[in-house]
Design a protein around this motif. Structure first.
Motif, PDB file in Angstrom:
ATOM      1  N   ILE A 123       0.717  -1.393   0.111  1.00 53.10           N
ATOM      2  CA  ILE A 123      -0.010   0.106   0.033  1.00 53.10           C
ATOM      3  C   ILE A 123       0.696   1.600  -0.056  1.00 53.10           C
ATOM      4  O   ILE A 123       1.858   0.814   0.866  1.00 53.10           O
ATOM      5  N   ALA A 124       0.389   2.591  -0.634  1.00 52.57           N
ATOM      6  CA  ALA A 124       1.280   3.619  -0.592  1.00 52.57           C
ATOM      7  C   ALA A 124       1.283   3.923   1.153  1.00 52.57           C
ATOM      8  O   ALA A 124      -0.376   4.120   1.231  1.00 52.57           O
ATOM      9  N   TRP A 125       2.222   4.558   1.427  1.00 46.81           N
ATOM     10  CA  TRP A 125       2.308   5.556   2.256  1.00 46.81           C
ATOM     11  C   TRP A 125       0.630   6.263   2.631  1.00 46.81           C
ATOM     12  O   TRP A 125       0.345   6.167   3.766  1.00 46.81           O
ATOM     13  N   HIS A 126       0.435   7.331   1.531  1.00 50.13           N
ATOM     14  CA  HIS A 126      -0.366   8.251   1.701  1.00 50.13           C
ATOM     15  C   HIS A 126      -1.130   7.354   1.770  1.00 50.13           C
ATOM     16  O   HIS A 126      -2.159   8.370   2.525  1.00 50.13           O
ATOM     17  N   ASP A 127      -2.097   6.393   0.839  1.00 42.96           N
ATOM     18  CA  ASP A 127      -3.191   5.831   1.504  1.00 42.96           C
ATOM     19  C   ASP A 127      -3.502   5.533   2.357  1.00 42.96           C
ATOM     20  O   ASP A 127      -4.442   4.423   3.419  1.00 42.96           O
ATOM     21  N   ALA A 128      -1.816   4.362   3.277  1.00 49.45           N
ATOM     22  CA  ALA A 128      -2.210   3.946   4.537  1.00 49.45           C
ATOM     23  C   ALA A 128      -2.374   5.309   6.139  1.00 49.45           C
ATOM     24  O   ALA A 128      -3.038   4.838   6.741  1.00 49.45           O
ATOM     25  N   PHE A 129      -1.962   6.286   5.127  1.00 51.18           N
ATOM     26  CA  PHE A 129      -2.501   7.236   6.498  1.00 51.18           C
ATOM     27  C   PHE A 129      -3.551   7.814   6.198  1.00 51.18           C
ATOM     28  O   PHE A 129      -4.571   8.015   7.255  1.00 51.18           O
ATOM     29  N   GLN A 130      -4.125   8.116   5.103  1.00 50.95           N
ATOM     30  CA  GLN A 130      -5.755   8.088   4.628  1.00 50.95           C
ATOM     31  C   GLN A 130      -6.251   6.883   5.761  1.00 50.95           C
ATOM     32  O   GLN A 130      -7.679   7.151   6.236  1.00 50.95           O
ATOM     33  N   CYS A 131      -6.137   5.405   5.904  1.00 53.65           N
ATOM     34  CA  CYS A 131      -7.244   4.576   5.999  1.00 53.65           C
ATOM     35  C   CYS A 131      -7.563   4.841   7.866  1.00 53.65           C
ATOM     36  O   CYS A 131      -7.997   5.319   8.497  1.00 53.65           O
ATOM     37  N   ILE A 132      -5.866   5.401   8.579  1.00 51.80           N
ATOM     38  CA  ILE A 132      -5.727   5.029   9.854  1.00 51.80           C
ATOM     39  C   ILE A 132      -6.709   6.058   9.904  1.00 51.80           C
ATOM     40  O   ILE A 132      -7.852   6.401  10.681  1.00 51.80           O
ATOM     41  N   ALA A 133      -6.840   7.692   9.301  1.00 51.01           N
ATOM     42  CA  ALA A 133      -7.667   8.643   9.415  1.00 51.01           C
ATOM     43  C   ALA A 133      -8.570   8.367   9.558  1.00 51.01           C
ATOM     44  O   ALA A 133      -9.705   8.953  10.202  1.00 51.01           O
ATOM     45  N   ASP A 134      -9.208   7.822   8.477  1.00 50.04           N
ATOM     46  CA  ASP A 134     -10.530   7.252   8.425  1.00 50.04           C
ATOM     47  C   ASP A 134     -11.216   6.900   9.389  1.00 50.04           C
ATOM     48  O   ASP A 134     -11.971   6.505   9.595  1.00 50.04           O
ATOM     49  N   GLU A 135     -10.520   5.482   9.703  1.00 50.22           N
ATOM     50  CA  GLU A 135     -11.182   4.708  11.064  1.00 50.22           C
ATOM     51  C   GLU A 135     -11.459   5.291  12.171  1.00 50.22           C
ATOM     52  O   GLU A 135     -12.028   5.485  12.947  1.00 50.22           O
ATOM     53  N   LEU A 136     -10.203   6.384  12.274  1.00 47.91           N
ATOM     54  CA  LEU A 136     -10.398   6.688  13.527  1.00 47.91           C
ATOM     55  C   LEU A 136     -11.344   8.304  13.400  1.00 47.91           C
ATOM     56  O   LEU A 136     -12.298   8.544  14.428  1.00 47.91           O
ATOM     57  N   ASN A 137     -11.341   8.511  12.437  1.00 46.25           N
ATOM     58  CA  ASN A 137     -12.269  10.131  12.589  1.00 46.25           C
ATOM     59  C   ASN A 137     -14.067   9.917  12.299  1.00 46.25           C
ATOM     60  O   ASN A 137     -14.530  10.328  12.229  1.00 46.25           O
ATOM     61  N   VAL A 138     -14.131   8.161  11.931  1.00 39.56           N
ATOM     62  CA  VAL A 138     -15.854   8.019  12.317  1.00 39.56           C
ATOM     63  C   VAL A 138     -15.920   7.476  13.407  1.00 39.56           C
ATOM     64  O   VAL A 138     -16.996   6.912  13.547  1.00 39.56           O
ATOM     65  N   LEU A 139     -15.267   7.169  14.174  1.00 40.02           N
ATOM     66  CA  LEU A 139     -15.719   6.350  15.960  1.00 40.02           C
ATOM     67  C   LEU A 139     -15.851   7.337  16.593  1.00 40.02           C
ATOM     68  O   LEU A 139     -16.339   8.855  16.403  1.00 40.02           O
TER      69      LEU A 139
END
Length: 763
Positions: A123-139
C-alpha cells in the motif's frame, strides 16, 4: 534438544562463540559490522536492547552479548518484501514459531491486509495514513482507540505520539511499562515522591553493599555484570535475592579484560544467595526490617550505638512510628512461612545490611510482577529509609528497567494517568484542551476491546499479542477491532492477529541513518538512571521505503487532525531539534535540550529524591506500613489443591529479549534447542510421582471458570524453592489470567500464577 548443566562462568568465550553464531545466522553484511562497535558511543547509537546506562556515554567499546544480538537482528541482510507476503497467507505464517517469524528479517514496505486472499499486499504510504485517519475519524468517541508504545521508541517519537493522541482526544496509552515496572512507577511516589531510581553509575563505585532483588543481569542487562565485577573486585558485598540461582550472579568472565579471557579465569560476583519462594519478597523485606528494629531496640537497652539513622528519619521522613508499630506487631512464623527463607538466613542478611555504610538496592521484574508488588517496592523503600540509604553517595534505590527507553517514554508523557500539572503545561504550550480523564492501560485496553469499547489499536513498536497475558483472550480482543496498525522493524505474531482492517508500517531502526532534508537526524533516550543522550544511526536503511517513527507519527497526525490545532508536524519531521525545542517548553528539566544533549554523555535529569527533596504530600519521605494479605488467590488455590498446587513464574531464556527469540538455547540454565521446559525442584517432581524428562501439561487455577492450559513441557530438575516452578514466556502467557494484576499498578502477575501439572496428553 538437550539438558546439559552449565558449569562455566557467565560471558567469556561462550558469549563470543554465540555472538559469532548469531552474526552468521543473521547474515550481517560486512559494511554493517562497524555498527557493532558504535553502540553507546558519542557519534553512534544507543543500543536498541536494555536500558542499562553507560559511563558518560563515551566509553570504549563495551561488549554485551545481547546488545550485539539486538544490533545484529536489526542489521540483518534478510528481508521481508512484498514478494514474501505474496508467497505466504496469514494462516500459513501463523503456523510458524515466534523464532521462525523473527528469522525472516527486516520489513521493507508498508502493507495492508486483504481478506479475500488472506495475504498482506503493498500500500502507498499516503493511502495507509488516510486509512488510519478515516477509521479514527468515524469513531463515536476518541476513547474507542488505543495507542500502544514500546520502550524502543525515542523521546522525540514518544513526545510526538502523545501530542498527536491528546490532540485527537484520549489518554488511552497502554504501554510496556504497564507490564513490567509499573509497580515501581506507582509505588515509589508514595514513599520518596518520584517513580525513578535515586542512583547513577558513579554510586556503584562507592557502594560497599549491593542487594539484588529479582534480577538476572547476565541475560537481561549483561553490561550490569561489568559494574558488579568491579564492585566485587574491590570488596563490596553482593547479595543475590532470587528464587532461581542464576549463573551470571555466581561467576563472570569479562570480555573487556584480556587477562581473564586468556587465563580462563573469572570473578566471583555474589557472596550470598537467598532464594525466597515466589511472591515471598515482601515478607522477606519486612522480616529484615523487623529484625533491624529488634536489634536497634536491643542497642537502646544496653546503651550501644543505634542501628537506625535517627537523624535521617527525623529530618527527612514521616510516619516512622506507625511503621515501627506495624513491624513490632508482625508475627515471625507468618513472615517465615510467606518468605520461604530460614530465620538464620534472614538474620545473616540483616547483619550484612547493617554493616553496609553505603547500600544500593536494585530490582527487576522479580519484584514487580506480583499481586502485592506495590507494597513490596514500598517496603524496600521503608527498609532503605531506616538506615538513611537514600540520597547519599554510593547508596540508593535502583530499579533496573528493560527496554532501552521505557523510562524516557513515560517521562515524555506516555501515561494513561497523566497529572493535572502536566496537562496544564501542555495546554499552555500548545493551546488546546487536553483530555482530563484517565485512559486505559494494557489490561484495561484488552478488556475494552473484548467489550467492543476499543475499535482501533495502533502499536508503536513491540509485539502486543505475545507480550500480554491471557493469550487466547488477547487474540480475540485484537481480532475484534475494526483496524489494527503496527509500526515495526521486523515481522512478529502481532501482525498476524489482526482486526478487520490491518496495516504493517515498516520503520527505521536505531542503527540506521535517518536523513531529513539532507541532514542526518539524531534521537534521544533516557536510560534507567535518568541520563539523556543522543543517538545517530550508521547503517544504510534496510529499504528506501522505510520512514522514521517520527515521520510515521507526524503523517498520521496530519492525516487525522487536518487543520485542527495547527501543530507543526512537517517542521517536526524535517528537523528533530524542533521537537526538542518544544519538549523543553513542557518539561523544565529539559532546559537547553539541544545544547546539553550535543555534549558527549548528554545530561542527567534531576531526580528530587536523590537530592533528598521529597515530592510527597507531606514534603518528606514517607514510611508506608503494609500487612501480609492472608486472603489471596494463591492461598485459596492451595487450600483446595494442597501441595500439588505450584506457583509459576515466567522468565526469559538467554537467547531472548522480551518476546524476541534469537535462538532456542538457554545455556546458563543448561537448556539447548528447546523452549517448552518447566524448571522444578526434584522433590516436587517426586511428589508428583514423575521423573525429570517427563512431559507435562500445565493448567492455571483461577476463580472465573475459564480453563487456561499450555501443553507439552519437559520437566527439568532445577535449584528453585519447593512449590515454585519457572517457564519461558511467551509460551506460558496463556496461563496468566487477564484479571490477575498487581494491586494499585495493574501489572500482570506473571511471576506468581497458581498452576497444576499433569501428565501430557499425547497430541
Amino acid at each position: 534438544m538437550a539438558i546439559k548443566p552449565y558449569h562455566h562462568p557467565a560471558a567469556g568465550w561462550g558469549a563470543l562463540k554465540y555472538v559469532a553464531i548469531n552474526l552468521l545466522k543473521e547474515r550481517v553484511s560486512g559494511v554493517n559490522y562497524k555498527s557493532l562497535f558504535a553502540q553507546n558511543q558519542p557519534d553512534g547509537f544507543d543500543c536498541p536492547g536494555c536500558a542499562w546506562p553507560d559511563r558518560e556515554h563515551a566509553s570504549t567499546f563495551e561488549f554485551c552479548e545481547n546488545g550485539v544480538k539486538a544490533v545484529a537482528a536489526e542489521s540483518t541482510s534478510k528481508r521481508v518484501t512484498p514478494a514474501f507476503f505474496a508467497a505466504h497467507t496469514v494462516a500459513q505464517l501463523l503456523e510458524q514459531s515466534d523464532y521462525e517469524l523473527e528469522q525472516h528479517g527486516r520489513l521493507t514496505h508498508p502493507m495492508v491486509y486483504d481478506a479475500a486472499t488472506d495475504k498482506y499486499q503493498p500500500i502507498a504510504w499516503h493511502d495507509a495514513f488516510q486509512c488510519i485517519a478515516d477509521e479514527l475519524n468515524v469513531l463515536d468517541d476518541p476513547d474507542q482507540a488505543a495507542f500502544y508504545t514500546s520502550g524502543r521508541a525515542s523521546n522525540e517519537a514518544a513526545f510526538l505520539y502523545q501530542l498527536f493522541v491528546r490532540a485527537y482526544g484520549t489518554n488511552n496509552f497502554p504501554d510496556c511499562s504497564n507490564m513490567c515496572h509499573e509497580a515501581t512507577s506507582r509505588g515509589l511516589p508514595g514513599t520518596v515522591g518520584i517513580g525513578k531510581g535515586t542512583v547513577t553509575l558513579d554510586d556503584f563505585e562507592h557502594a560497599d553493599t549491593l542487594l539484588i532483588f529479582g534480577q538476572n543481569p547476565a541475560t537481561n542487562h549483561p553490561r550490569m555484570l561489568g559494574e558488579l565485577r568491579e564492585c566485587a573486585r574491590r570488596g563490596a558485598t553482593i547479595v543475590s535475592i532470587n528464587p532461581l540461582r542464576e549463573r551470571g550472579l555466581e561467576r563472570f568472565t569479562s570480555p573487556q579484560h584480556p587477562l581473564e579471557m586468556l587465563t580462563m579465569s573469572s570473578t566471583p560476583i555474589s557472596s550470598m544467595f537467598v532464594q525466597p519462594r515466589l511472591g515471598g519478597d515482601f515478607a522477606l523485606i519486612k522480616a529484615i526490617a523487623k529484625r533491624l528494629l529488634e536489634l536497634d531496640d536491643q542497642a537502646v537497652l544496653i546503651g550501644a550505638p543505634r542501628l537506625l539513622d535517627l537523624d535521617f528519619i527525623t529530618a527527612h521522613t514521616s510516619g516512622f512510628q506507625a511503621f515501627a508499630r506495624d513491624l513490632r506487631a508482625e508475627r515471625w512464623p507468618l513472615l517465615l512461612e510467606e518468605a520461604g527463607v530460614p530465620r538464620a538466613q534472614i538474620e545473616q542478611l540483616t547483619d550484612i545490611y547493617i554493616r553496609g555504610e553505603r547500600v544500593i538496592a536494585t530490582w527487576g521484574m522479580g519484584l514487580t510482577q506480583h499481586k502485592h508488588s506495590v507494597p513490596t517496592v514500598q517496603m524496600l523503600s521503608n527498609l532503605m529509609m531506616m538506615r538513611g540509604q537514600i540520597g547519599k553517595r554510593g547508596a540508593g534505590l535502583c530499579p533496573v528497567r528493560g527496554h532501552s527507553n521505557v523510562q524516557g517514554d513515560r517521562t515524555m508523557g506516555i501515561e494513561e494517568q497523566p497529572t493535572a500539572a502536566f496537562l496544564d503545561r501542555m495546554e499552555q504550550v500548545f493551546g488546546f484542551a487536553q483530555p482530563r480523564h484517565h485512559g486505559h492501560d494494557v489490561v484495561a485496553t484488552i478488556a475494552a476491546m473484548m467489550e467492543g469499547k476499543v475499535k482501533v489499536f495502533i502499536g508503536l513498536g513491540g509485539n502486543f499479542a505475545m507480550a500480554t497475558p491471557d493469550t487466547p483472550l488477547t487474540f480475540k480482543a485484537l481480532q475484534s477491532c475494526e483496524l489494527t496498525v503496527h509500526i515495526a522493524t521486523k515481522l512478529n505474531r502481532s501482525h498476524l492477529i489482526h482486526g478487520r482492517k490491518a496495516l504493517i508500517l515498516p520503520t527505521l531502526g536505531r542503527t540506521e541513518i535517518d536523513v531529513q532534508n539532507g541532514v542526518p537526524q539524531g534521537v534521544t533516550v533516557e536510560d534507567s538512571m535518568s541520563m539523556v543522550h543522543i543517538s545517530y544511526g550508521l547503517n544504510k536503511p534496510a529499504s528506501p521505503e522505510l520512514l522514521s517513527e517520527i515521520a510515521i507519527v507526524s503523517h498520521m497526525a496530519e492525516a487525522t487532525l487536518g487543520t485542527r490545532h495547527k501543530l507543526a508536524w512537517k517542521a517536526y519531521r524535517d528537523d528533530y531539534a524542533c521537537i526538542r525545542d518544544d519538549i523543553e517548553k513542557v518539561f523544565d528539566d529539559f532546559y537547553d535540550y539541544n545544547a546539553r544533549v550535543a555534549k558527549p554523555g548528554g545530561f542527567h535529569l534531576k531526580v528530587a529524591s536523590r537530592e533528598r527533596e521529597w515530592m510527597t504530600s507531606s514534603g518528606k519521605a514517607q514510611f508506608v506500613p503494609h500487612q501480609i494479605d492472608l486472603d489471596t488467590p494463591i492461598r485459596r488455590a492451595r487450600a483446595r489443591h494442597g501441595e500439588r498446587l505450584l506457583v509459576m513464574m515466567t522468565t526469559r531464556s538467554h537467547d531472548q529479549y522480551n518476546t524476541t527469540i534469537y535462538a532456542l538455547d538457554d545455556r546458563y540454565r543448561g537448556v539447548f534447542g528447546m523452549r517448552r521446559v518447566i524448571f522444578i525442584h526434584q522433590q516436587d517432581i517426586d511428589m508428583l510421582g514423575m521423573k525429570a524428562g517427563d512431559w507435562v501439561d500445565v493448567q492455571s487455577v483461577w476463580e472465573d471458570g475459564v480453563e487456561r492450559r499450555a501443553n507439552g513441557f519437559m520437566l527439568v530438575a532445577y535449584d528453585i524453592p519447593r512449590g515454585c516452578i519457572g517457564a519461558y514466556y511467551p509460551e506460558t502467557n496463556p496461563l496468566v489470567p487477564l484479571a490477575s494484576v498487581a494491586d494499585g499498578a495493574g501489572t500482570p502477575t506473571s511471576k506468581s500464577i497458581p498452576v497444576l501439572l499433569m501428565p501430557a496428553v499425547p497430541s
